[in-house]
Design a protein around this motif. Sequence first.
Motif, PDB file in Angstrom:
ATOM      1  N   TYR A   1       0.827  -1.205   0.000  1.00  8.24           N
ATOM      2  CA  TYR A   1       0.000   0.000   0.000  1.00  8.24           C
ATOM      3  C   TYR A   1       0.863   1.256   0.000  1.00  8.24           C
ATOM      4  CZ  TYR A   1      -3.902  -2.988   1.537  1.00  8.24           C
ATOM      5  OH  TYR A   1      -4.864  -3.967   1.635  1.00  8.24           O
TER       6      TYR A   1
ATOM      7  N   THR B   1       0.256   8.662  -5.833  1.00 10.82           N
ATOM      8  CA  THR B   1      -0.026   7.823  -7.006  1.00 10.82           C
ATOM      9  C   THR B   1       1.237   7.606  -7.846  1.00 10.82           C
ATOM     10  OG1 THR B   1      -0.791   9.768  -8.262  1.00 10.82           O
ATOM     11  CG2 THR B   1      -2.461   8.453  -7.113  1.00 10.82           C
TER      12      THR B   1
ATOM     13  N   GLY C   1       2.890   4.909  -6.069  1.00 13.98           N
ATOM     14  CA  GLY C   1       2.132   3.693  -6.313  1.00 13.98           C
ATOM     15  C   GLY C   1       2.485   3.065  -7.644  1.00 13.98           C
TER      16      GLY C   1
ATOM     17  N   ALA D   1       2.246  -0.760  -6.399  1.00 11.40           N
ATOM     18  CA  ALA D   1       1.399  -0.966  -5.227  1.00 11.40           C
ATOM     19  C   ALA D   1       0.093  -1.655  -5.615  1.00 11.40           C
ATOM     20  CB  ALA D   1       1.097   0.380  -4.561  1.00 11.40           C
TER      21      ALA D   1
ATOM     22  N   VAL E   1      -3.578   2.531  -3.552  1.00 10.63           N
ATOM     23  CA  VAL E   1      -3.154   3.799  -2.967  1.00 10.63           C
ATOM     24  C   VAL E   1      -4.312   4.304  -2.121  1.00 10.63           C
ATOM     25  CG1 VAL E   1      -2.504   6.198  -3.433  1.00 10.63           C
ATOM     26  CG2 VAL E   1      -1.633   4.360  -4.901  1.00 10.63           C
TER      27      VAL E   1
END
Length: 470
Positions: free
Chosen positions: A3, A218, A221, A226, A229
């Motif tokens: 995350y 982002t 991410g 990830a 997010v």
Amino acid sequence: MRYIFKFGGSSLLDADGVKRAAEVVRNYVGKGCEVAVVSSALSEVTNQLLEVAESAESGALEPVKRMVQELAERHLTVINQSVKDEGLRRDVTETLKAILEELERVLTGISYLGELTRKSGDYVLSFGERLSTPILCAALADLGLMARAFTGGEAGVVTDTNFGEARPLMELTKHQVELRIGGLLTDGIIPVVAGFIATSQDGSVTTLGRGGSDYTATILGAALKADEVWLWSDVDGLMTTDPKVEPGARTIPEISFEEAVEMAIFGAKRMHPRALEPAMAEGIPVRIRNAFKPEAPGTLITSAKRVRAEGVVKALTLFRNVALVTVSGFGMVGTPGTAAKVFDVLGKSNVNILMISQSSSEANISLIVPRELLGRAVNALETALLGGNLIRGIEMEEDVCVIAAVGAGMRGTPGVAAKLFNAIAQKGINVRMIAQGSSELNISFAVKEADGEEAVRALHQEFKLALPEM
């Protein structure tokens, strides 16, 4: 699961907010998740920095010293109340004192020069996140977690030199972020990255503009691949409309990227459309959650376009502080390039056009522009276009607002516009301008500002947005 957690300024209001954010991170790390953290500045600090920078430009040194002292007291208070370990507290206090001394030197230099450039402005604004990030990192360490603080540039976020609204150089950024902090996650170390700020290729400090911390999240991410997010704030998620306007507004559980972008462009709070780009490109879900109510599921933004079972409209946004400009003249009829001339004039004057409508007769073009730029827009158009055979008149209305109805279900569904404008007409509200894109995700229209809230309430009721999703 991997995350990216971004904590906004409203959730980092004080020491309690910092501790709450650290506990949220500890909870998910304890479940075996890999978490990278993005920190905004403490609430309102960025606005304070902008204010003190403007004071410095005017040559006023006393407000500079006073503001730096206020920032020092606030941040040191947060440290003392959120970090128990004496060694950690001492180390982060020394770090912050050095940052604050640097800030005072920068502001003093601006004062002596009497000049605040976009480049120096970005440098000043970067201090908000530079101050908050070490505090959040220390709070995590205080809970027994391994964490390491980075500025955006140190984490590998590289941008162009469009100071104030810098854009990331994504391929280079992805490579550097993975190289610099990707391995930390694998090793169980939490990178705590300052949001909003980055560096250009020549090492200059840049900022990512409004919603910059979301953008940082982002970007990370996308670079770190990830799974999701999460944008932690002080709201439960995106709402069907502003609850201050319509008390029956409710949280939207799921929305598509395209719908979220349409909402954000027309004033939906808590996000900036540009901030969704990296996640959209990689197909990474983004979730908006409430740090004060971590049990609430929030709003999930994904690539899927889910149509509400009971209606086609998903949300309504009300955009204030705009003005309507209408350019008219029979010389425009059948004359190629007329719209291009209007847009060119406004573009060269740095006037952003928010909405456009042109009649089929081609005799007029209506534009929505930011209200604070109305005078500049009208002056530029009059200077460049009046006096010939093309344009005969330029009219303006300051007292308007824009309402946007958003929903993937509008696409291909006949009668939506008729239903919408019938509901408005029943309230005796006159529509001043209408625009709809070919995507059919959004119908936008302008009304008198005094009628805006009533129009939103009427549409919220007409499209049954207060009902729970099926």
